[in-house]
Design a protein around this motif. Structure first.
Motif, PDB file in Angstrom:
ATOM      1  N   ARG A   1       0.803  -1.192   0.070  1.00 38.90           N
ATOM      2  CA  ARG A   1       0.209  -0.079  -0.031  1.00 38.90           C
ATOM      3  C   ARG A   1       0.802   1.343   0.100  1.00 38.90           C
ATOM      4  N   ALA A   2       1.960   1.180   0.953  1.00 42.63           N
ATOM      5  CA  ALA A   2       2.768   2.347   0.856  1.00 42.63           C
ATOM      6  C   ALA A   2       3.291   2.590  -0.538  1.00 42.63           C
ATOM      7  N   GLN A   3       4.071   1.491  -1.119  1.00 45.22           N
ATOM      8  CA  GLN A   3       4.788   1.453  -2.422  1.00 45.22           C
ATOM      9  C   GLN A   3       3.727   2.057  -3.487  1.00 45.22           C
ATOM     10  N   LEU A   4       2.373   1.607  -3.354  1.00 45.19           N
ATOM     11  CA  LEU A   4       1.441   1.988  -4.363  1.00 45.19           C
ATOM     12  C   LEU A   4       1.232   3.705  -4.360  1.00 45.19           C
ATOM     13  N   SER A   5       1.102   4.105  -3.065  1.00 46.72           N
ATOM     14  CA  SER A   5       0.849   5.394  -2.640  1.00 46.72           C
ATOM     15  C   SER A   5       2.244   6.135  -3.534  1.00 46.72           C
ATOM     16  N   GLN A   6       3.350   5.775  -3.181  1.00 43.44           N
ATOM     17  CA  GLN A   6       4.417   6.385  -3.747  1.00 43.44           C
ATOM     18  C   GLN A   6       4.485   6.568  -5.319  1.00 43.44           C
ATOM     19  N   THR A   7       3.928   5.249  -5.881  1.00 45.97           N
ATOM     20  CA  THR A   7       3.777   5.243  -7.156  1.00 45.97           C
ATOM     21  C   THR A   7       2.912   6.175  -7.891  1.00 45.97           C
ATOM     22  N   ARG A   8       1.689   6.483  -7.193  1.00 43.60           N
ATOM     23  CA  ARG A   8       0.944   7.288  -7.599  1.00 43.60           C
ATOM     24  C   ARG A   8       1.269   8.718  -7.492  1.00 43.60           C
ATOM     25  N   GLN A   9       2.141   9.190  -6.096  1.00 40.03           N
ATOM     26  CA  GLN A   9       2.567  10.303  -6.205  1.00 40.03           C
ATOM     27  C   GLN A   9       3.577  10.816  -7.293  1.00 40.03           C
ATOM     28  N   LEU A  10       4.500   9.779  -7.695  1.00 41.67           N
ATOM     29  CA  LEU A  10       5.227   9.890  -8.914  1.00 41.67           C
ATOM     30  C   LEU A  10       4.467  10.224 -10.167  1.00 41.67           C
ATOM     31  N   GLU A  11       3.671   9.508 -10.386  1.00 36.17           N
ATOM     32  CA  GLU A  11       2.369   9.739 -11.625  1.00 36.17           C
ATOM     33  C   GLU A  11       2.026  11.005 -11.674  1.00 36.17           C
ATOM     34  N   ARG A  12       1.735  11.594 -10.428  1.00 36.28           N
ATOM     35  CA  ARG A  12       1.095  13.120 -10.308  1.00 36.28           C
ATOM     36  C   ARG A  12       2.185  14.068 -10.708  1.00 36.28           C
ATOM     37  N   GLU A  13       3.473  13.622 -10.194  1.00 35.17           N
ATOM     38  CA  GLU A  13       4.548  14.505 -10.276  1.00 35.17           C
ATOM     39  C   GLU A  13       4.765  14.547 -11.943  1.00 35.17           C
ATOM     40  N   ILE A  14       4.800  13.615 -12.577  1.00 39.75           N
ATOM     41  CA  ILE A  14       5.167  13.510 -13.986  1.00 39.75           C
ATOM     42  C   ILE A  14       4.050  14.361 -14.810  1.00 39.75           C
ATOM     43  N   TYR A  15       2.974  13.886 -14.397  1.00 39.41           N
ATOM     44  CA  TYR A  15       1.616  14.819 -14.954  1.00 39.41           C
ATOM     45  C   TYR A  15       1.906  16.343 -14.809  1.00 39.41           C
ATOM     46  N   ASN A  16       2.283  16.866 -13.851  1.00 40.77           N
ATOM     47  CA  ASN A  16       2.613  18.002 -13.403  1.00 40.77           C
ATOM     48  C   ASN A  16       3.584  18.839 -14.102  1.00 40.77           C
ATOM     49  N   ASN A  17       4.602  17.755 -14.348  1.00 41.85           N
ATOM     50  CA  ASN A  17       5.858  18.439 -14.950  1.00 41.85           C
ATOM     51  C   ASN A  17       5.496  18.358 -16.414  1.00 41.85           C
ATOM     52  N   HIS A  18       4.615  17.467 -17.033  1.00 42.98           N
ATOM     53  CA  HIS A  18       4.284  17.519 -18.249  1.00 42.98           C
ATOM     54  C   HIS A  18       3.454  18.916 -18.590  1.00 42.98           C
ATOM     55  N   LYS A  19       2.642  19.171 -17.637  1.00 38.55           N
ATOM     56  CA  LYS A  19       1.747  20.463 -17.778  1.00 38.55           C
ATOM     57  C   LYS A  19       2.693  21.723 -17.677  1.00 38.55           C
ATOM     58  N   ASP A  20       3.786  21.593 -16.905  1.00 36.07           N
ATOM     59  CA  ASP A  20       4.480  22.808 -16.890  1.00 36.07           C
ATOM     60  C   ASP A  20       5.327  22.783 -18.218  1.00 36.07           C
ATOM     61  N   LEU A  21       5.689  21.686 -18.781  1.00 36.61           N
ATOM     62  CA  LEU A  21       6.461  21.674 -20.343  1.00 36.61           C
ATOM     63  C   LEU A  21       5.620  22.275 -21.291  1.00 36.61           C
ATOM     64  N   GLU A  22       4.160  22.015 -21.145  1.00 42.66           N
ATOM     65  CA  GLU A  22       3.419  22.434 -22.289  1.00 42.66           C
ATOM     66  C   GLU A  22       3.148  24.061 -21.826  1.00 42.66           C
ATOM     67  N   GLU A  23       3.168  24.479 -20.786  1.00 43.58           N
ATOM     68  CA  GLU A  23       2.880  25.915 -20.355  1.00 43.58           C
ATOM     69  C   GLU A  23       4.193  26.726 -20.563  1.00 43.58           C
TER      70      GLU A  23
END
Length: 113
Positions: A52-74
């Protein structure tokens, strides 16, 4: 020679399935040796919490990648941002592989119980 080829074809076991079977046998053997139900349950619970802890960490990484992609577009493409996304994706791939391995181990433990 023909018999050898035929035996290899008929008795062929997919390497991934063979590895899974060997893991399963090893876990069953370890469970037979310990034979303490409470110890087995606590091991399963500990592994579930770790997953469960590792899954939470994985989801956090996915959110971070998503936010960085948004920053890349902006903001436009910068070398630093592209490198950061690449590093995060590598870490995410590794985390997912580790998560899969632990999940498989938990599956074997639960089914062997």
């Amino acid at each position: 020679m023909i018999l050898d080829i035929l035996n290899n074809l008929l008795l062929y076991v997919e390497p991934r399935r063979k590895a899974h079977s060997e893991k399963k046998q090893r876990v069953r053997f370890q469970l037979e040796i310990s034979s303490h139900p409470e110890e087995q349950r606590s091991g399963i619970l500990h592994l579930q919490e770790a997953l469960r802890a590792q899954l939470s960490q994985t989801r956090q990484l996915e959110r971070e990648i998503y936010n960085n992609h948004k920053d890349l577009e902006e903001c436009g493409e910068t070398e630093e941002l592209v490198q950061r996304i690449h590093d995060l994706q590598d870490k995410l791939t590794q985390d997912k592989a580790d998560l899969q391995a632990r999940s498989e181990e938990l599956n074997i433990l639960i089914r062997s119980d």
